[in-house]
Design an enzyme around this catalytic site. Structure first.
Site, PDB file in Angstrom:
ATOM      1  N   HIS A  80     -11.890 -41.709  17.998  1.00 10.28           N
ATOM      2  CA  HIS A  80     -11.056 -40.823  18.805  1.00 10.28           C
ATOM      3  C   HIS A  80     -11.524 -40.894  20.255  1.00 10.28           C
ATOM      4  O   HIS A  80     -12.556 -41.496  20.562  1.00 10.28           O
ATOM      5  CB  HIS A  80     -11.174 -39.375  18.294  1.00 10.28           C
ATOM      6  CG  HIS A  80     -12.561 -38.836  18.419  1.00 10.28           C
ATOM      7  ND1 HIS A  80     -13.579 -39.218  17.560  1.00 10.28           N
ATOM      8  CD2 HIS A  80     -13.123 -37.968  19.297  1.00 10.28           C
ATOM      9  CE1 HIS A  80     -14.703 -38.608  17.908  1.00 10.28           C
ATOM     10  NE2 HIS A  80     -14.454 -37.846  18.962  1.00 10.28           N
ATOM     11  N   ASP A  91     -11.991 -38.116  23.756  1.00  9.09           N
ATOM     12  CA  ASP A  91     -12.256 -36.684  23.877  1.00  9.09           C
ATOM     13  C   ASP A  91     -11.260 -35.915  24.737  1.00  9.09           C
ATOM     14  O   ASP A  91     -11.247 -34.684  24.682  1.00  9.09           O
ATOM     15  CB  ASP A  91     -13.671 -36.470  24.424  1.00  9.09           C
ATOM     16  CG  ASP A  91     -14.732 -36.754  23.383  1.00  9.09           C
ATOM     17  OD1 ASP A  91     -14.384 -36.787  22.191  1.00  9.09           O
ATOM     18  OD2 ASP A  91     -15.907 -36.949  23.749  1.00  9.09           O
ATOM     19  N   HIS A 143     -14.562 -43.605  20.392  1.00 10.06           N
ATOM     20  CA  HIS A 143     -15.828 -43.621  19.670  1.00 10.06           C
ATOM     21  C   HIS A 143     -15.676 -42.918  18.328  1.00 10.06           C
ATOM     22  O   HIS A 143     -14.732 -42.158  18.109  1.00 10.06           O
ATOM     23  CB  HIS A 143     -16.935 -42.944  20.488  1.00 10.06           C
ATOM     24  CG  HIS A 143     -16.591 -41.542  20.904  1.00 10.06           C
ATOM     25  ND1 HIS A 143     -15.757 -41.271  21.974  1.00 10.06           N
ATOM     26  CD2 HIS A 143     -16.925 -40.334  20.388  1.00 10.06           C
ATOM     27  CE1 HIS A 143     -15.606 -39.959  22.099  1.00 10.06           C
ATOM     28  NE2 HIS A 143     -16.306 -39.362  21.138  1.00 10.06           N
ATOM     29  N   ARG A 175     -27.963 -34.930   9.554  1.00 11.27           N
ATOM     30  CA  ARG A 175     -27.951 -35.400  10.945  1.00 11.27           C
ATOM     31  C   ARG A 175     -27.610 -34.232  11.858  1.00 11.27           C
ATOM     32  O   ARG A 175     -26.555 -33.606  11.716  1.00 11.27           O
ATOM     33  CB  ARG A 175     -26.904 -36.512  11.102  1.00 11.27           C
ATOM     34  CG  ARG A 175     -26.614 -36.966  12.522  1.00 11.27           C
ATOM     35  CD  ARG A 175     -25.339 -37.799  12.494  1.00 11.27           C
ATOM     36  NE  ARG A 175     -24.996 -38.430  13.745  1.00 11.27           N
ATOM     37  CZ  ARG A 175     -24.246 -37.866  14.697  1.00 11.27           C
ATOM     38  NH1 ARG A 175     -23.806 -36.624  14.538  1.00 11.27           N
ATOM     39  NH2 ARG A 175     -23.940 -38.527  15.785  1.00 11.27           N
TER      40      ARG A 175
END
Length: 722
Positions: free
Chosen positions: A554, A556, A626, A636
């Site tokens: 996508h 941002d 990204h 994570r």
């Protein structure tokens, strides 16, 4: 009765004449077949799509074969041999041969294709699709839908070999490998170049000291490589490729200028063919010295099997490329001592022809570049220095010095930085990440600071906001935990978390803001748009057979449309965001790496591995699509950061959090120097709007095998958290 044999003879002659004048079978233009095949694909007419796509590939191969064959035969039939007649002008003699060659080609191609050669000229976009094996991408889905699994696997493998970074096909290949009924020999490259298979096998035998087998495969590779080179060179004799169309009539070149421009284009194309055959499908860089390296390997292998005569022949051939190579010259002396005195060692005739022809072409190209302008990227390392004109050598040295100085300037600027904190290093810049406005910093946080913030993330699982340990909105295979700065401060106020940890979250995000602002926009204020401490935890029982991403590709501040290669800057995208950042807190998990792509959302351009204190920052627009790889084990955690130049869109929750932090400091009567120094309090606005649900998976140009989704012409998406 004597009339009957005469009648039969006449009939036979008429039949032969008719067969001689009957039109040849027509080869349909491959671009039209391809277009029809793609239309049938999107109409879900799988049988017709498969037929048309296969025909387009057959037509493409037939066209290339016809061009190669006709140019080879016409080179023999209308050869440029002999001297022009003494009584006649050279121009008439030259162009008489040119016209004969053109006539030969036109008749040969017309006979082979069944139509005028101009009918088979495709657009640049279509030619690139076939060069990149794009028809096989469509074809594998069509075969899968037709339940022709073996053909689907072969088509998928053929595409994947040339496009190893294609994420969707990578997933499809993994799925095929797990399917019952798929055999190992189904994974075959239908477009495999014979010389590459032989070369890799020969090198393997060579490295294993199996020299007899190495000799056989390397000789085969050399023969096939030279044959492929000739085929490539024949295809260079196409129409003139105009870089841009001239609008003014007086700018059109004259006869000799036009001939020179077209001829030099052909010569440059022929020179680049050595890179084409030396570049393995799916790779960007060519194998250096591909032809000479064969001879170097062969001379050693022949020496090891005791055939000094052929070893000497290969060494002599290698010296045509590098005549001053000391080790090979020493070997030549050794071979001559070992061979009989009456044995004459000469280089291979085909290699001698290859070198002399290449040198002749280089000489003409360098002359044209020096006197007529233009550039030439010499593909060979062995080109003699004396062949390059002195003026071009000087220009080359100047360009090298300029490039070196620019590199030093960039390195110096990055070394001293305008970074506001000591100890921070720039690990990768935009150039190293193959993009624009991208950077990776390390040592932004210490190990102890990462541990303190990880302690804060435990609150996100139970009392935090975001998604409160529910399944991630982007994948059912992970749990998602989020904590905003305001919620962290409120939890500290209630005694659920340590005040120092909540304060550290504000400090770490502010430190990141100052670093990103000083690096990308010095002198221009960046305001927080949204700050989110987020963790993604792999659901252990949901990882088997997993094919998706932790976060699909996508952008941002715009809605990414990979099929149209557009990014629509309109709601519900956060169009006011200007820069993004991720501050990583740990690396004790599997997967979860960040990657950047082209606008197609599949071609990976850079990868970033998370670790404590690493900050990756980039502009938020279409230049930086990204995504995040699947977290397959462990947890994570990172601080996701978005920034804006627009003060009206500054993060309101952060202002409230800072006020609570200052209130706490006042209550505790802390010395002024220890108070938290937050961001500009004038940055007040409405709070960040909620992100769209975003449950849809990544948009792909193709259906995955077994999917039954409908085609939408423009399916776009917005994403929030990383």
């Amino acid at each position: 009765m004597a009339l009957l044999p005469c009648f039969l003879l006449l009939l036979l002659l008429l039949l032969r004449a008719a067969s001689a004048t009957s039109p040849p079978s027509r080869l349909a233009p491959y671009d039209l077949l391809y277009a029809d095949g793609v239309r049938a694909y999107f109409a879900r007419d799988w049988g017709r799509a498969a037929e048309l796509l296969q025909r387009s590939l057959h037509s493409y191969a037939g066209l290339r074969a016809a061009r190669r064959s006709c140019r080879a035969s016409c080179r023999r039939e209308a050869a440029f041999l002999g001297d022009p007649p003494a009584a006649g002008p050279w121009e008439a003699a030259l162009f008489e041969r040119v016209l004969q060659r053109a006539d030969c080609l036109q008749h040969c191609l017309g006979g082979r294709l069944g139509a005028a050669p101009s009918a088979h000229r495709a657009s640049l976009a279509v030619r690139r699709d076939f060069e990149q094996r794009e028809p096989y991408n469509y074809l594998q889905v069509a075969f899968f839908q037709l339940k022709k699994l073996d053909q689907a696997v072969s088509a998928a493998h053929t595409f994947f070999v040339a496009n190893p970074q294609h994420l969707q096909m990578r997933e499809d290949m993994e799925k095929y490998r797990r399917m019952s009924g798929v055999k190992a020999d189904n994974f075959r490259d239908l477009e495999a170049a014979p010389h590459w298979e032989a070369y890799e096998a020969g090198v393997q035998h060579y490295n294993a000291d199996e020299y007899l087998q190495a000799v056989d495969r390397l000789e085969e590779s050399l023969r096939e490589a030279l044959s492929a080179l000739e085929e490539c060179r024949a295809l260079c004799e196409g129409p003139l490729e105009e870089e841009e169309e001239e609008e003014e009539e007086e700018m059109q070149p004259g006869l000799y200028e036009a001939i020179a421009a077209h001829y030099i284009q052909v010569l440059k194309c022929r020179q680049q063919c050595v890179l084409d055959i030396a570049t393995k499908p799916g790779r960007i860089s060519a194998t250096e010295d591909f032809i000479p390296s064969h001879l170097d390997l062969l001379q050693f292998a022949y020496d090891q099997v005791g055939n000094q005569a052929l070893a000497a022949e290969c060494a002599a051939s290698y010296l045509l490329f590098y005549p001053t190579d000391e080790p090979v010259l020493e070997k030549m002396k050794q071979y001559q001592r070992e061979l009989r005195e009456d044995t004459t060692v000469t280089a291979r005739e085909n290699i001698h022809h290859y070198v002399q022809r290449s040198l002749m072409e280089k000489k003409l190209i360098y002359y044209a570049v020096e006197h007529l302008g233009g550039t030439f990227n010499d593909p060979d390392l062995w080109t003699p220095d004396e062949l390059i004109p002195e003026s071009l050598k000087q220009k080359y040295r100047e360009d090298q010095e300029k490039q070196k100085q620019e590199t030093l300037d960039v390195e110096e600027r990055e070394k001293r930085g305008p970074l506001p904190f000591e100890g921070i290093t720039v690990t990768m810049d935009s150039r190293q990440m193959n993009g624009t406005h991208r950077v990776v910093f390390d040592r932004v946080l210490t190990e102890s600071e990462c541990k303190d913030l990880l302690r804060l993330t435990k609150a996100a699982a139970g009392t935090g906001d975001g998604y409160r340990a529910r399944r991630s909105p982007h994948t059912p295979h992970e749990r998602f935990e989020g904590l905003t700065v305001l919620k962290a401060t409120q939890l500290a106020q209630n005694g659920d978390v340590d005040w120092r940890d909540a304060k550290l979250l504000l400090q770490a995000s502010e430190k990141s803001r100052k670093i990103i602002e000083s690096y990308f926009t010095p002198g221009k204020k960046l305001h927080f748009s949204f700050t989110h401490l987020v963790c993604r935890t792999a659901v252990e029982e949901e990882q088997e057979g997993r094919m998706d991403l932790s976060h699909p590709v996508h952008a941002d501040n715009c809605l990414l449309d990979p099929e149209g290669k557009e990014c629509w800057k309109e709601p519900p995208a956060y169009v006011y965001r200007d820069y993004s950042g991720i501050l990583y807190l740990n690396d004790d998990f599997q997967g979860g790496g960040l990657f950047f792509t082209e606008m197609d959302a599949v071609t990976v351009t850079a990868k970033v591995r998370p670790k404590c204190g690493r900050l990756v920052a980039f502009s938020s627009g279409k230049e930086n699509p990204h995504g995040v790889r699947a977290v397959s084990r462990g947890r994570r955690c990172a601080i996701a950061l978005w920034y804006t130049h627009s003060q009206e869109h500054a993060e309101q929750e952060r202002v409230k959090a800072e006020e609570l932090m200052e209130q706490r400091a006042t209550e505790q009567n802390q010395p002024e120097g220890e108070e938290y120094q937050g961001a500009d309090h004038s940055s007040r606005s409405s709070s960040e709007p909620l992100a769209p649900d975003g449950r849809a998976g990544p948009v792909s140009r193709r259906h995955k095998p077994g999917s039954d989704r409908r085609q939408h012409p423009k399916q776009t998406r917005a994403r929030d958290e990383f």
